[in-house]
Design a protein around this motif. Sequence first.
Motif, PDB file in Angstrom:
ATOM      1  N   ARG A   4       0.822  -1.204   0.000  1.00  0.00           N
ATOM      2  CA  ARG A   4       0.000   0.000   0.000  1.00  0.00           C
ATOM      3  C   ARG A   4       0.860   1.259   0.000  1.00  0.00           C
ATOM      4  O   ARG A   4       0.599   2.212  -0.722  1.00  0.00           O
ATOM      5  CB  ARG A   4      -0.917   0.004   1.224  1.00  0.00           C
ATOM      6  N   TRP A  38      -8.626  -3.229  -2.503  1.00  0.00           N
ATOM      7  CA  TRP A  38      -7.178  -3.446  -2.386  1.00  0.00           C
ATOM      8  C   TRP A  38      -6.860  -4.934  -2.327  1.00  0.00           C
ATOM      9  O   TRP A  38      -5.786  -5.376  -2.725  1.00  0.00           O
ATOM     10  CB  TRP A  38      -6.668  -2.728  -1.144  1.00  0.00           C
ATOM     11  N   ARG A  41      -5.774  -6.096  -5.694  1.00  0.00           N
ATOM     12  CA  ARG A  41      -4.910  -5.074  -6.295  1.00  0.00           C
ATOM     13  C   ARG A  41      -4.042  -5.582  -7.435  1.00  0.00           C
ATOM     14  O   ARG A  41      -3.596  -4.805  -8.273  1.00  0.00           O
ATOM     15  CB  ARG A  41      -4.018  -4.462  -5.221  1.00  0.00           C
ATOM     16  N   PHE A  66     -10.043   1.962  -3.940  1.00  0.00           N
ATOM     17  CA  PHE A  66      -8.704   2.510  -3.754  1.00  0.00           C
ATOM     18  C   PHE A  66      -8.207   2.887  -5.141  1.00  0.00           C
ATOM     19  O   PHE A  66      -8.817   2.531  -6.163  1.00  0.00           O
ATOM     20  CB  PHE A  66      -7.758   1.490  -3.099  1.00  0.00           C
ATOM     21  N   GLU A 266     -10.947  -7.679   3.881  1.00  0.00           N
ATOM     22  CA  GLU A 266      -9.707  -7.319   3.204  1.00  0.00           C
ATOM     23  C   GLU A 266      -8.669  -8.407   3.409  1.00  0.00           C
ATOM     24  O   GLU A 266      -8.501  -8.919   4.507  1.00  0.00           O
ATOM     25  CB  GLU A 266      -9.148  -5.989   3.725  1.00  0.00           C
ATOM     26  N   GLU A 268      -4.763  -8.427   2.890  1.00  0.00           N
ATOM     27  CA  GLU A 268      -3.691  -7.476   2.603  1.00  0.00           C
ATOM     28  C   GLU A 268      -2.370  -8.158   2.283  1.00  0.00           C
ATOM     29  O   GLU A 268      -1.541  -7.618   1.567  1.00  0.00           O
ATOM     30  CB  GLU A 268      -3.511  -6.519   3.791  1.00  0.00           C
TER      31      GLU A 268
END
Length: 291
Positions: A4, A38, A41, A66, A266, A268
Amino acid sequence: MIKRRDFLINSGLALGALAIAPSFAFTSRKKAIGIQLWTLRETLPKDVKGVLAQVGKVGFNEVETFGYSPKNGFFGTSVKDFKSMLCDNGLKATSNHFDFNGYIENGSTESLKSYIETANILGSEHVTVPYILENLRGKSIDDYKKLALKINQAAEICKASGLKLAYHNHAFEFEKFESTTGYEVLLNNTDKNLVDFELDLYWAVRSGNNPLQLFKDHPGRFKMWHVKDMDKGNPDWNAEIGTGTIDFKSIFAQAELAGMKRFFLEHESNYKPNPIESVAVSYNYIKNNLI
């Protein structure tokens, strides 16, 4: 894998059991299940239309965006076309992660105006601060008080356009300053009528904090959550919801105390080679066990 922090820099955008009463109320409402995009992504920028179709097929109702750029929209897709793609798949962007680092650094509201316009076109409710770059983070209580002031000022501008501002945390906000933390300073010095908090449950737990205690200390402030699990073998990694170490059942049982209106799944870090399949596993756990 894109981080990120790197994305923001490179893009220039720059506890109780389930029998507790609040959990019954929450379960009966059957909240929509959202996803922070995200999570996808690696694939979304390459195929916006196709990935949003996959998200809708899994069963999600809401997304949190995002990657918006005033020049390029969402990865080369205009805001209006992006909204059309969402609608085609039964999705709504109720919250948006926009890059506030420029505003925090120099106070310019030009980008904020673009964010507000975008959020209103999408029919969103929240404009959300996702991440503060390291060189702009508070290094003292006074620094965090100044940050809270800027957040309040941005929230006033959002309110004038019918939107709420929210703040999303990572772990660094929980760094200790004397007897408090940066996160506590933000909670205590932002206007609760203007500023909501999007509590990232993983980062709260990862930093040694108990979300249930945060709910008790600041009831009603956490209107949104990020729901991601912590890997049992390596706490730096995420896990599919329900397979890690975070007790989501006790957390969801206190949704009413927290003030939670919506949440976003999410992933990540450390998701499977096929992210949408991993997302589906987490989605099904949430649907069958938490709401």
